[in-house]
Write a protein that holds these residues in place. Sequence first.
Motif, PDB file in Angstrom:
ATOM      1  N   ALA A  73       9.992  25.932  -5.320  1.00 31.71           N
ATOM      2  CA  ALA A  73       8.556  25.965  -5.007  1.00 31.71           C
ATOM      3  C   ALA A  73       7.824  24.856  -5.758  1.00 31.71           C
ATOM      4  O   ALA A  73       6.937  24.192  -5.203  1.00 31.71           O
ATOM      5  N   ARG A  74       8.194  24.631  -7.011  1.00 27.28           N
ATOM      6  CA  ARG A  74       7.568  23.569  -7.805  1.00 27.28           C
ATOM      7  C   ARG A  74       7.856  22.200  -7.188  1.00 27.28           C
ATOM      8  O   ARG A  74       6.955  21.360  -7.069  1.00 27.28           O
ATOM      9  N   GLU A  75       9.102  21.969  -6.769  1.00 25.51           N
ATOM     10  CA  GLU A  75       9.449  20.701  -6.132  1.00 25.51           C
ATOM     11  C   GLU A  75       8.690  20.523  -4.820  1.00 25.51           C
ATOM     12  O   GLU A  75       8.224  19.414  -4.518  1.00 25.51           O
ATOM     13  N   ASN A  76       8.558  21.588  -4.039  1.00 25.73           N
ATOM     14  CA  ASN A  76       7.820  21.504  -2.773  1.00 25.73           C
ATOM     15  C   ASN A  76       6.356  21.172  -3.003  1.00 25.73           C
ATOM     16  O   ASN A  76       5.765  20.376  -2.271  1.00 25.73           O
ATOM     17  N   ARG A  77       5.751  21.800  -4.028  1.00 30.50           N
ATOM     18  CA  ARG A  77       4.349  21.497  -4.337  1.00 30.50           C
ATOM     19  C   ARG A  77       4.189  20.044  -4.738  1.00 30.50           C
ATOM     20  O   ARG A  77       3.258  19.356  -4.292  1.00 30.50           O
ATOM     21  N   ARG A  78       5.090  19.541  -5.581  1.00 26.72           N
ATOM     22  CA  ARG A  78       4.999  18.143  -6.006  1.00 26.72           C
ATOM     23  C   ARG A  78       5.170  17.203  -4.824  1.00 26.72           C
ATOM     24  O   ARG A  78       4.463  16.196  -4.703  1.00 26.72           O
ATOM     25  N   SER A  79       6.114  17.528  -3.953  1.00 18.53           N
ATOM     26  CA  SER A  79       6.353  16.698  -2.775  1.00 18.53           C
ATOM     27  C   SER A  79       5.126  16.687  -1.865  1.00 18.53           C
ATOM     28  O   SER A  79       4.718  15.632  -1.366  1.00 18.53           O
ATOM     29  N   ASN A  80       4.530  17.855  -1.647  1.00 16.79           N
ATOM     30  CA  ASN A  80       3.331  17.930  -0.803  1.00 16.79           C
ATOM     31  C   ASN A  80       2.168  17.169  -1.419  1.00 16.79           C
ATOM     32  O   ASN A  80       1.418  16.493  -0.707  1.00 16.79           O
ATOM     33  N   ASP A  81       1.997  17.276  -2.735  1.00 18.00           N
ATOM     34  CA  ASP A  81       0.924  16.532  -3.401  1.00 18.00           C
ATOM     35  C   ASP A  81       1.126  15.029  -3.244  1.00 18.00           C
ATOM     36  O   ASP A  81       0.178  14.286  -2.976  1.00 18.00           O
ATOM     37  N   LEU A  82       2.372  14.593  -3.393  1.00 23.58           N
ATOM     38  CA  LEU A  82       2.667  13.174  -3.249  1.00 23.58           C
ATOM     39  C   LEU A  82       2.389  12.705  -1.821  1.00 23.58           C
ATOM     40  O   LEU A  82       1.795  11.644  -1.601  1.00 23.58           O
ATOM     41  N   LYS A  83       2.796  13.500  -0.839  1.00 23.86           N
ATOM     42  CA  LYS A  83       2.543  13.143   0.557  1.00 23.86           C
ATOM     43  C   LYS A  83       1.051  13.082   0.845  1.00 23.86           C
ATOM     44  O   LYS A  83       0.581  12.193   1.561  1.00 23.86           O
ATOM     45  N   GLU A  84       0.277  14.024   0.285  1.00 25.12           N
ATOM     46  CA  GLU A  84      -1.175  14.006   0.488  1.00 25.12           C
ATOM     47  C   GLU A  84      -1.793  12.756  -0.125  1.00 25.12           C
ATOM     48  O   GLU A  84      -2.686  12.144   0.466  1.00 25.12           O
ATOM     49  N   ARG A  85      -1.328  12.368  -1.305  1.00 28.82           N
ATOM     50  CA  ARG A  85      -1.854  11.159  -1.943  1.00 28.82           C
ATOM     51  C   ARG A  85      -1.524   9.921  -1.122  1.00 28.82           C
ATOM     52  O   ARG A  85      -2.362   9.032  -0.958  1.00 28.82           O
ATOM     53  N   GLU A  86      -0.284   9.857  -0.621  1.00 28.04           N
ATOM     54  CA  GLU A  86       0.104   8.714   0.192  1.00 28.04           C
ATOM     55  C   GLU A  86      -0.714   8.659   1.474  1.00 28.04           C
ATOM     56  O   GLU A  86      -1.158   7.584   1.897  1.00 28.04           O
ATOM     57  N   LEU A  87      -0.932   9.810   2.105  1.00 27.42           N
ATOM     58  CA  LEU A  87      -1.725   9.858   3.332  1.00 27.42           C
ATOM     59  C   LEU A  87      -3.163   9.440   3.054  1.00 27.42           C
ATOM     60  O   LEU A  87      -3.757   8.682   3.820  1.00 27.42           O
ATOM     61  N   SER A  88      -3.723   9.902   1.946  1.00 28.31           N
ATOM     62  CA  SER A  88      -5.091   9.543   1.588  1.00 28.31           C
ATOM     63  C   SER A  88      -5.196   8.035   1.360  1.00 28.31           C
ATOM     64  O   SER A  88      -6.157   7.400   1.794  1.00 28.31           O
ATOM     65  N   LEU A  89      -4.201   7.469   0.703  1.00 29.77           N
ATOM     66  CA  LEU A  89      -4.199   6.030   0.458  1.00 29.77           C
ATOM     67  C   LEU A  89      -4.106   5.260   1.773  1.00 29.77           C
ATOM     68  O   LEU A  89      -4.828   4.278   1.988  1.00 29.77           O
ATOM     69  N   LYS A  90      -3.260   5.716   2.683  1.00 28.22           N
ATOM     70  CA  LYS A  90      -3.141   5.051   3.985  1.00 28.22           C
ATOM     71  C   LYS A  90      -4.436   5.162   4.774  1.00 28.22           C
ATOM     72  O   LYS A  90      -4.851   4.221   5.445  1.00 28.22           O
ATOM     73  N   GLU A  91      -5.084   6.349   4.710  1.00 28.09           N
ATOM     74  CA  GLU A  91      -6.355   6.514   5.404  1.00 28.09           C
ATOM     75  C   GLU A  91      -7.399   5.548   4.865  1.00 28.09           C
ATOM     76  O   GLU A  91      -8.175   4.967   5.623  1.00 28.09           O
ATOM     77  N   ARG A  92      -7.424   5.357   3.552  1.00 27.32           N
ATOM     78  CA  ARG A  92      -8.376   4.408   2.955  1.00 27.32           C
ATOM     79  C   ARG A  92      -8.077   2.987   3.411  1.00 27.32           C
ATOM     80  O   ARG A  92      -8.994   2.207   3.681  1.00 27.32           O
TER      81      ARG A  92
END
Length: 99
Positions: free
Chosen positions: A56-75
């Motif tokens: 669960a901890r690894e999944n949360r970290r992975s999701n957070d990283l994906k959200e950050r990458e998506l936010s950066l791409k959106e910017r």
Amino acid sequence: MTEPHTSQSIISFSTLSGAVMATAGAFTLHEWLAIVGAICAFGGLASNIVRNRNTARENRRSNDLKERELSLKEREVAAKWADINMRKKSNSQGGNKNA
């Protein structure tokens, strides 16, 4: 060095070994198997809990990283669109002055 065996240490060892033998002899083979099975079951439960928490901890970290990458791409996309719109405005304004 090791201390020599005293009568007190021999007595305590024999008392301890007698207690262990009495306890071991008090249970039948089926009872010992039940005890060992219960210990294995609790060990498996603890192992699964730890593994699930780590997953669960690894999944949360992975999701957070994906959200950050998506936010950066959106910017980045928003910045490119803003640049394109500014160029269009400057070209259209420049084109009107020349006309």
